[in-house]
Design an enzyme around this catalytic site. Structure first.
Site, PDB file in Angstrom:
ATOM      1  N   GLU A   1     -57.870  71.104  62.031  1.00  0.00           N
ATOM      2  CA  GLU A   1     -57.352  72.424  61.640  1.00  0.00           C
ATOM      3  C   GLU A   1     -57.038  72.450  60.138  1.00  0.00           C
ATOM      4  O   GLU A   1     -57.374  73.397  59.426  1.00  0.00           O
ATOM      5  CB  GLU A   1     -56.091  72.703  62.465  1.00  0.00           C
ATOM      6  CG  GLU A   1     -55.295  73.926  62.113  1.00  0.00           C
ATOM      7  CD  GLU A   1     -55.954  75.196  62.610  1.00  0.00           C
ATOM      8  OE1 GLU A   1     -57.024  75.539  62.088  1.00  0.00           O
ATOM      9  OE2 GLU A   1     -55.375  75.853  63.498  1.00  0.00           O
TER      10      GLU A   1
ATOM     11  N   THR B   1     -57.532  81.919  56.478  1.00  0.00           N
ATOM     12  CA  THR B   1     -56.110  81.610  56.673  1.00  0.00           C
ATOM     13  C   THR B   1     -55.447  81.266  55.342  1.00  0.00           C
ATOM     14  O   THR B   1     -54.320  81.698  55.058  1.00  0.00           O
ATOM     15  CB  THR B   1     -55.951  80.438  57.669  1.00  0.00           C
ATOM     16  OG1 THR B   1     -56.486  80.857  58.921  1.00  0.00           O
ATOM     17  CG2 THR B   1     -54.501  80.055  57.871  1.00  0.00           C
TER      18      THR B   1
HETATM   19  N1  HSE Z   1     -49.571  80.175  61.786  1.00  0.00           N
HETATM   20  C1  HSE Z   1     -50.790  80.287  61.044  1.00  0.00           C
HETATM   21  C2  HSE Z   1     -50.656  81.428  60.072  1.00  0.00           C
HETATM   22  C3  HSE Z   1     -51.886  80.542  62.017  1.00  0.00           C
HETATM   23  O1  HSE Z   1     -50.197  82.488  60.487  1.00  0.00           O
HETATM   24  O2  HSE Z   1     -51.010  81.267  58.905  1.00  0.00           O
HETATM   25  C4  HSE Z   1     -53.226  80.645  61.424  1.00  0.00           C
HETATM   26  O3  HSE Z   1     -54.162  80.828  62.464  1.00  0.00           O
END
Ligand code: HSE
Length: 332
Positions: free
Chosen positions: A154, A206
């Site tokens: 990830e 992201t």
């Molecule tokens: N928690 C992460 C974010 C998840 O919101 O950046 C990304 O899939």
């Protein structure tokens, strides 16, 4: 996996720190399926995750005694086939290292079941698939190690090692992650409900969606999120959908990220008008999801139409439900 708490009823808690792997029988070929997930799930930024029953990635892996490594991608999505750049193979290699088999050869075939960069945990699904496949081939059943290797996959894609998507993809159901000195995952069996997912035809990385977030937040916003998060956990445990919907709010990420999704406010309004109980952003977006007791097809149509009418954006959309975690389909 070490169990550190159990009960009441549907709640388990596992420490996600690597332990000493226990090896069992080795295999040569395995097929694993690994699900999409919704990270954050309302107020739980970087902690909550909900596993979806569909869509799922499928990872087929075979050990290669000559030490060669190859990656093949099936499906319509263009992803790296260099083993060090693909999240599934990268997680598989980290898993092999943790098992003391850093030189192991393999051929991996990844059938993508979901669109990358859409906010439903595509990189997490592939990472968990790769790590789980390698673990099973090497005879390792240590879920804490599999989780750790998955989080590395990830991190390769998103730039941060957040566990929210990978925990939900591996354990299934509703999960939350506590990140003190040790990462701990708690899983709760969620109630049954419908989930409508809308993936607008744009991509948000992201890493970019994290850049729009402030480094500090007002105390009042943190307090609001704390209470909503407690409310979500409690309503999941009580399987109370109305209480869940009331607590599906967020002041930590949604107010900043909604700007990245054209037509977001109208899509939310249309979903609620069509009968949705609550609407929010999936992970770092652009996925928008709605939860409902019934009427999912109508809600989906309202969301799709609204996105098109307000932002002239096409989309992919589907209806699903809370699902089980990654699983081995076959092994030999
Ligand atoms: N928690 C992460 C974010 C998840 O919101 O950046 C990304 O899939």
């Amino acid at each position: 996996m070490s169990m550190v708490a159990a009960s009441p009823g549907n709640l388990i808690s596992v420490q996600a720190m690597p332990s000493h792997p226990v090896f069992q029988m080795r295999y040569r070929k395995v097929v694993v399926q690994s699900p999409a997930t919704i990270a954050n799930f309302g107020p739980g930024f970087d902690s909550f995750g909900l596993c979806l029953e569909s869509p799922r990635d499928r990872v087929a892996m075979r050990l290669e005694p000559d030490g060669s490594r190859s990656v093949r991608i099936l499906g319509e999505h263009d992803l790296p086939t260099e083993p060090g750049l693909n999240s599934a193979s990268f997680a598989a290699m980290r898993m092999a290292e943790m098992c003391g088999e850093g030189d192991v050869g393999f051929s991996l075939t990844l059938r993508k079941g979901m669109k990358p960069g859409s906010g439903i945990g595509s990189s997490a699904a592939s990472s968990v698939g790769g790590a789980l496949a390698m673990a099973r081939l090497l005879g390792c059943r240590d879920r804490a190690l599999i989780l750790e290797a998955s989080a590395m996959g990830e991190e390769l894609i998103s730039g941060t090692r957040h566990f929210d998507n990978v925990a939900a993809a591996l354990y299934g159901g509703f999960t939350f992650v506590t990140c003190g000195d040790e990462v701990e995952v708690v899983r709760i069996s969620p109630p049954d409900f419908q989930i409508v997912v809308l993936l607008p035809d744009i991509e948000i990385r992201t890493s970019d969606a994290r850049k729009v977030l402030p480094k500090t937040v007002p105390l009042a916003h943190a307090v609001d999120n704390l209470s909503w998060a407690a409310g979500v956990v409690h309503s999941m445990m009580r399987k109370d959908l109305d209480a869940l919907a009331k607590n599906m709010n967020d002041r930590l990420s949604l107010p900043y990220r909604r700007e990245l999704i054209p037509g977001f406010d109208s899509v939310c309004e249309s979903a609620l008008d069509a009968g949705a109980l609550a609407v929010s952003i999936g992970g770092s977006g652009p996925a928008v999801f709605a939860i409902a007791r019934k009427g999912a097809p109508r809600i989906k149509k309202a969301m799709v139409d609204s996105l098109w009418n307000t932002a002239r954006l096409g989309s992919v959309s589907f209806v699903t439900s809370p699902g089980k975690g990654a699983r081995v389909e076959s092994i030999s």
